[in-house]
Design a protein around this motif. Sequence first.
Motif, PDB file in Angstrom:
ATOM      1  N   UNK A   1      -4.291   1.758   2.509  1.00 29.70           N
ATOM      2  CA  UNK A   1      -3.046   2.506   2.698  1.00 29.70           C
ATOM      3  C   UNK A   1      -2.675   3.247   1.411  1.00 29.70           C
ATOM      4  N   UNK A   2      -2.914   2.630   0.255  1.00 27.25           N
ATOM      5  CA  UNK A   2      -2.558   3.285  -1.019  1.00 27.25           C
ATOM      6  C   UNK A   2      -3.405   4.530  -1.242  1.00 27.25           C
ATOM      7  N   UNK A   3      -4.669   4.513  -0.785  1.00 30.67           N
ATOM      8  CA  UNK A   3      -5.511   5.690  -1.033  1.00 30.67           C
ATOM      9  C   UNK A   3      -5.433   6.714   0.094  1.00 30.67           C
ATOM     10  N   UNK A   4      -5.141   6.252   1.337  1.00 23.07           N
ATOM     11  CA  UNK A   4      -5.170   7.186   2.475  1.00 23.07           C
ATOM     12  C   UNK A   4      -3.783   7.627   2.932  1.00 23.07           C
TER      13      UNK A   4
ATOM     14  N   UNK B   1      -4.859   1.901  -9.305  1.00 20.89           N
ATOM     15  CA  UNK B   1      -4.609   0.506  -9.667  1.00 20.89           C
ATOM     16  C   UNK B   1      -5.119  -0.421  -8.550  1.00 20.89           C
ATOM     17  N   UNK B   2      -4.815  -0.060  -7.287  1.00 21.94           N
ATOM     18  CA  UNK B   2      -5.262  -0.919  -6.179  1.00 21.94           C
ATOM     19  C   UNK B   2      -6.790  -0.936  -6.105  1.00 21.94           C
ATOM     20  N   UNK B   3      -7.408   0.231  -6.399  1.00 18.65           N
ATOM     21  CA  UNK B   3      -8.881   0.291  -6.343  1.00 18.65           C
ATOM     22  C   UNK B   3      -9.494  -0.607  -7.415  1.00 18.65           C
TER      23      UNK B   3
ATOM     24  N   UNK C   1       0.825  -1.205   0.000  1.00 22.91           N
ATOM     25  CA  UNK C   1       0.000   0.000   0.000  1.00 22.91           C
ATOM     26  C   UNK C   1       0.860   1.256   0.000  1.00 22.91           C
ATOM     27  N   UNK C   2       1.910   1.248   0.849  1.00 20.73           N
ATOM     28  CA  UNK C   2       2.791   2.426   0.917  1.00 20.73           C
ATOM     29  C   UNK C   2       3.499   2.631  -0.422  1.00 20.73           C
ATOM     30  N   UNK C   3       3.951   1.507  -1.015  1.00 22.85           N
ATOM     31  CA  UNK C   3       4.640   1.615  -2.318  1.00 22.85           C
ATOM     32  C   UNK C   3       3.679   2.231  -3.335  1.00 22.85           C
ATOM     33  N   UNK C   4       2.449   1.717  -3.378  1.00 23.53           N
ATOM     34  CA  UNK C   4       1.475   2.229  -4.361  1.00 23.53           C
ATOM     35  C   UNK C   4       1.129   3.693  -4.075  1.00 23.53           C
ATOM     36  N   UNK C   5       1.082   4.052  -2.770  1.00 27.62           N
ATOM     37  CA  UNK C   5       0.744   5.440  -2.408  1.00 27.62           C
ATOM     38  C   UNK C   5       1.807   6.388  -2.960  1.00 27.62           C
ATOM     39  N   UNK C   6       3.076   6.038  -2.694  1.00 32.29           N
ATOM     40  CA  UNK C   6       4.145   6.937  -3.126  1.00 32.29           C
ATOM     41  C   UNK C   6       4.376   6.867  -4.639  1.00 32.29           C
TER      42      UNK C   6
END
Length: 410
Positions: free
Chosen positions: A208-211, A34-36, A23-28
């Motif tokens: 985590x990726x979105x928030x 993509x995760x959604x 999630x953190x990787x996708x967030x940054x």
Amino acid sequence: MEKKKMSLPTQIVIALIAGIILGLICYFAGLADFTASYLKPFGTIFVNLLKFLVVPVVLLSMIDGIISMGDMKKVGSVGWKTVAYFLVTTAIACIIGLVLANIFNGAGLFPVLQKAADAEWTGKTSQNFMDTLVAMFPSNMWSAFVNADMLQVIIISLLLGGGILAAGEKANVVKSFVSSAYAVIDKVMTFIISLSPIGVFAMMTWVVATQGPNILGSLALVLLCAYIGYIIHAVVVYSFSAKAFAGVSPLTFFKGAGPAMIFAFTSTSSAATLPVSKECADKLGAEEDISSFVLPLGATVNMDGTAIYQCVATIFLATCSGIHLTIGQMVIIVVTATLASIGTAGTPGAGMIMLAMVLTAMGIDVNMIMIIYGVDRLFDMGRTCLNVTGDISCSLCVTKWEGGKIQPKA
Ligand code: ASP
């Protein structure tokens, strides 16, 4: 060589950590969309299965709980005193949970999540209390089931459970049908819960990726809030009642109950802790025939830790969803969480399924549960520990109320 299977809690922790990292990787990396699109759907499938469980589990477990309380008629005053103790302390637990959650919320410690584009986080339009009261009573049993109207399902369970008790011997077939159907749904529940690592991984990555990383701090805070509630309830309500009604000092009480508390904390099952609770209660001085009645009943219906957790989690998830709950709705949370805790089985993670019921009753999207699902084990350890402490304290008080003497054994 036989390979040992990894336990479910370990699988969930691994899924949680993997989800946070990805999630953190996708967030940054700006890959939230993509995760959604590709991960969240797997989480949604899991949540849908949980939702599918809610109506049958609530219906069957509540009727089953009422049937087990039915024995109290036979044991007369012990039964009524026990149930009165359970209900009063559970209602106090809900109030403690709600007050604490509101303090945390008022201090701005619970976050309002940024709504993802596809989120459907809408609360029920807030009705006034009288409307909600009227809406609790079903005019059609099937429509309550079809719409998963949980307040109505609770009323139906209470009516059917009461009817079974009133019908006495004639209801024996229905009684065994309920316990056999409950055994079946319990197996289905175990299967669905065994899929939780997939759900936790998919949803945690998406959340985590979105928030962003801030959501992790919020999880630590909601855990802290619940644990403060558990500790206050144990110290104020249980040790006070053990002292005031049974004359057992707080230090002696916690020393005596210690082994059961530790066993419950690690096993997260009130039912599995039963033999240890019995030994602790008897050593503390409860009369054996009273503890033999109070403790098994308590391990089935008395869940104050679960009630605190459900109140705290409901306020937290409502805030995350941007829903502001009114005082009238909080009263409904107290009633629903008290009943939900009665319906919760004394097994690991059962309180989470019942949380889905409270959320549904409050019009909060059950998908939100996935935010805290990954850390449920941590909530469960504390709440189970509190649940068994309450049963032990109750057996001491009822011993005294029945005119018995508290005689600690070496
Ligand atoms: N694990 C708890 C117990 O056995 C129930 C729950 O999940 O809240 O008491």
